[in-house]
Design a protein around this motif. Sequence first.
Motif, mmCIF file in Angstrom:
data_model
loop_
_atom_site.group_PDB
_atom_site.id
_atom_site.type_symbol
_atom_site.label_atom_id
_atom_site.label_comp_id
_atom_site.label_asym_id
_atom_site.label_seq_id
_atom_site.Cartn_x
_atom_site.Cartn_y
_atom_site.Cartn_z
ATOM 1 N N GLN A 112 77.637 17.621 47.146
ATOM 2 C CA GLN A 112 76.939 18.724 47.593
ATOM 3 C C GLN A 112 77.708 20.537 47.950
ATOM 4 N N VAL A 113 77.677 20.843 46.921
ATOM 5 C CA VAL A 113 78.409 22.297 46.954
ATOM 6 C C VAL A 113 78.890 22.982 48.108
ATOM 7 N N GLN A 114 80.155 23.055 49.030
ATOM 8 C CA GLN A 114 79.319 24.222 49.713
ATOM 9 C C GLN A 114 80.795 24.964 50.079
ATOM 10 N N LEU A 115 80.498 26.333 50.206
ATOM 11 C CA LEU A 115 82.003 27.389 50.334
ATOM 12 C C LEU A 115 81.831 27.819 51.676
ATOM 13 N N VAL A 116 82.979 27.735 52.729
ATOM 14 C CA VAL A 116 82.680 27.988 54.011
ATOM 15 C C VAL A 116 83.686 29.128 53.992
ATOM 16 N N GLU A 117 83.551 30.105 54.214
ATOM 17 C CA GLU A 117 84.421 31.458 54.457
ATOM 18 C C GLU A 117 84.344 31.294 55.874
ATOM 19 N N SER A 118 85.862 31.689 56.303
ATOM 20 C CA SER A 118 86.120 32.302 57.762
ATOM 21 C C SER A 118 87.251 33.039 57.530
ATOM 22 N N GLY A 119 88.664 33.553 59.145
ATOM 23 C CA GLY A 119 88.906 34.743 59.216
ATOM 24 C C GLY A 119 88.650 35.835 59.243
ATOM 25 N N LEU B 162 91.615 35.510 55.221
ATOM 26 C CA LEU B 162 90.373 35.038 54.684
ATOM 27 C C LEU B 162 90.718 33.779 54.135
ATOM 28 N N SER B 163 90.204 32.955 54.998
ATOM 29 C CA SER B 163 89.681 31.878 54.192
ATOM 30 C C SER B 163 89.056 31.250 53.216
ATOM 31 N N CYS B 164 88.978 30.339 52.678
ATOM 32 C CA CYS B 164 87.238 29.848 51.707
ATOM 33 C C CYS B 164 87.641 28.487 52.001
ATOM 34 N N ALA B 165 87.435 27.803 52.595
ATOM 35 C CA ALA B 165 86.945 26.080 52.151
ATOM 36 C C ALA B 165 86.181 25.547 51.369
ATOM 37 N N ALA B 166 86.598 24.604 50.260
ATOM 38 C CA ALA B 166 85.253 24.380 49.319
ATOM 39 C C ALA B 166 85.369 22.854 50.067
ATOM 40 N N HIS B 167 84.117 22.618 49.153
ATOM 41 C CA HIS B 167 83.830 21.119 49.928
ATOM 42 C C HIS B 167 82.843 20.752 48.341
ATOM 43 N N GLY B 168 83.149 18.898 48.134
ATOM 44 C CA GLY B 168 81.857 18.589 47.114
ATOM 45 C C GLY B 168 82.429 18.756 45.557
ATOM 46 N N PHE B 169 83.462 19.864 45.499
ATOM 47 C CA PHE B 169 84.813 19.682 44.088
ATOM 48 C C PHE B 169 85.406 20.345 44.404
ATOM 49 N N ARG B 170 86.259 20.412 43.397
ATOM 50 C CA ARG B 170 87.571 21.163 43.344
ATOM 51 C C ARG B 170 87.653 22.228 43.330
ATOM 52 N N LEU B 171 87.952 23.276 43.745
ATOM 53 C CA LEU B 171 88.352 24.332 43.597
ATOM 54 C C LEU B 171 89.194 25.195 42.391
ATOM 55 N N ARG B 172 90.319 23.641 42.122
ATOM 56 C CA ARG B 172 90.890 24.189 41.392
ATOM 57 C C ARG B 172 90.359 24.252 39.257
ATOM 58 N N ASP B 173 89.016 23.219 39.154
ATOM 59 C CA ASP B 173 88.723 23.107 38.159
ATOM 60 C C ASP B 173 88.010 24.454 37.607
ATOM 61 N N TYR B 174 87.388 25.240 38.697
ATOM 62 C CA TYR B 174 87.108 26.230 38.226
ATOM 63 C C TYR B 174 87.270 27.759 38.683
ATOM 64 N N ILE B 175 87.036 29.062 37.759
ATOM 65 C CA ILE B 175 87.154 29.986 37.797
ATOM 66 C C ILE B 175 86.566 30.744 39.279
ATOM 67 N N LEU B 176 87.524 31.020 40.358
ATOM 68 C CA LEU B 176 87.398 31.398 41.665
ATOM 69 C C LEU B 176 87.415 33.042 42.090
ATOM 70 N N THR B 177 86.580 33.928 42.131
ATOM 71 C CA THR B 177 86.105 35.081 42.416
ATOM 72 C C THR B 177 86.020 35.332 43.897
ATOM 73 N N TRP B 178 86.808 36.259 44.661
ATOM 74 C CA TRP B 178 86.335 36.861 46.080
ATOM 75 C C TRP B 178 85.511 38.620 45.901
ATOM 76 N N HIS B 179 84.367 38.481 46.503
ATOM 77 C CA HIS B 179 83.421 39.961 46.953
ATOM 78 C C HIS B 179 83.029 40.207 48.164
ATOM 79 N N ARG B 180 82.817 41.387 47.879
ATOM 80 C CA ARG B 180 82.655 41.831 49.865
ATOM 81 C C ARG B 180 81.347 42.727 49.000
ATOM 82 N N GLN B 181 80.369 42.341 50.412
ATOM 83 C CA GLN B 181 79.189 43.637 50.228
ATOM 84 C C GLN B 181 79.856 44.295 51.638
ATOM 85 N N THR B 182 79.296 45.989 51.617
ATOM 86 C CA THR B 182 78.177 46.396 52.917
ATOM 87 C C THR B 182 77.201 46.888 52.646
ATOM 88 N N PRO B 183 76.357 47.209 53.912
ATOM 89 C CA PRO B 183 75.215 47.702 54.130
ATOM 90 C C PRO B 183 74.323 48.551 53.367
#
Length: 115
Positions: free
Chosen positions: A1-8, A20-41
Motif C-alpha cells: 500500500q502506497v503511503q507518504l507521511v509528512e512531518s517536521g 520537512l520530512s516525507c517518509a515513503a511506504h510501500g514503494f521506493r521513492l527513488r523509482d519515481y518523480i518526487l515533488t513537494w507542494h504547498r497549499q494555503t486556505p
Amino acid sequence: QVQLVESGGGLVQPGGSLTLSCAAHGFRLRDYILTWHRQTPGKAREFVAFMNTGRSNRRYADSVEGRFTLFRDNVENISYLQMTDLKPEDTGIYYCHSDVSPDYWGQGTQVTVSS
C-alpha cells in the motif's frame, strides 16, 4: 500500500529555518518523480520543488529558489525539504507527492511563519 507521511512542520519566525520530512511506504521513492507542494486556505495547491529519479535534476518554484533545497535519502526512503530564510508567505500545508500514484496525497504538515 502506497503511503507518504509528512512531518517536521511548525511555527517559526521570519528568517528562520525548518526541515520537512516525507517518509515513503510501500514503494521506493527513488523509482519515481518526487515533488513537494504547498497549499494555503482559499488557494490552489502550488508547486514548490521537483526531483527526478536520478537526483540529477532538481527544480524549484521561483518564490523559493535559493532558499529551499530538496534531498532524498535512498537508504531510509525519506525525502527532506530544507527551508531557510522563511517568509510569512511560505505559510501553508506542505505535501510531498510521488507519481507512483498520481491521485494520492498524504495528510501534509503545517508550516506557519509568523513573528
